[in-house]
Write a protein that holds these residues in place. Structure first.
Motif: not given
Length: 227
Positions: A49-64
């Motif tokens: 939301k800060l970058a206003e773009a789909p660039v985040s990999y910051g999942y609460a749990d990325p292990g899936f």
């Protein structure tokens, strides 16, 4: 290996720090589906939301398996031209589709949106004739509580989508209509009246899971949960 492709808008891609309903579905299938499976799609990121773009990999749990075809602000209008190549390249077996709110809110009326949904189905089948689909109607959202004409368009579109699913269902490439999450409450299942919080993620995953369990015998009943 059964390949599930989540397809959707902002409620499906999710944003930084969230688990997403995709994660909840993966958890459910890990616990209830007896065979090998994975989630597939040409994208992996969350919306930042800060970058206003789909660039985040910051999942609460990325292990899936984070793969999907979802986009913030994208609807049937946007996904219909993309689904063929996505299905083809990712060899998707089952599409879990949650679209429509963006279309009706900004781009197309109910009839036009339903026509785009039919084009989506045709394009997916052209790429993979045996692909299966589960379609979720537009679920409760805050705009529909105060905008009467919009609420009417949502109701009409959901009727047209159910008709399209019935018309287009065929044994080789079956289509299921998921029931809206029972008693979905925008005050307790979303963080802003539209986007699901942890409880809402479970409710959306449950809607897809129950449709597949009742319609195709995939998995089992969903065990509700909250975080």
């Amino acid at each position: 290996m059964l390949r599930f492709m989540p397809v959707g808008d902002s409620m499906t891609i999710g944003s930084t720090g969230e688990h997403t309903w995709r994660y909840r579905m993966w958890q459910h299938l890990c616990e209830t589906y007896g065979g090998p499976f994975t989630l597939v799609g040409p994208r992996e990121t969350l919306y930042d939301k800060l970058a206003e773009a789909p660039v985040s990999y910051g999942y609460a749990d990325p292990g899936f398996p984070r793969a999907h075809l979802a986009g913030w602000g994208e609807g049937w209008l946007h996904m219909a031209p993309l689904i063929g190549e996505a299905v083809r390249s990712c060899r998707a077996d089952v599409l879990l589709v949650s679209l429509g709110l963006i279309d009706l809110g900004f781009y197309t009326n109910a009839e036009q949106t339903a026509a785009n949904a039919r084009a989506f189905v045709a394009n997916a089948r052209a790429a993979r004739p045996g692909v299966r689909m589960v379609l979720l109607p537009v679920i409760p959202n805050i705009r529909a509580t105060s905008d009467g004409p919009f609420a009417e368009q949502v109701s009409l579109f959901n009727e047209l989508l159910a008709k399209a699913a019935a018309d287009l269902d065929e044994p080789r490439s079956p289509i299921l209509m998921a029931s809206p999450p029972e008693s979905y409450d925008i005050h307790t299942d979303t963080y802003d009246g539209t986007h699901p919080n942890a409880n809402g993620e479970h409710r959306i995953a449950e809607a897809f899971a129950e449709a597949m369990w009742q319609g195709w015998g995939i998995g089992q009943e969903y065990e509700p949960g909250t975080d």
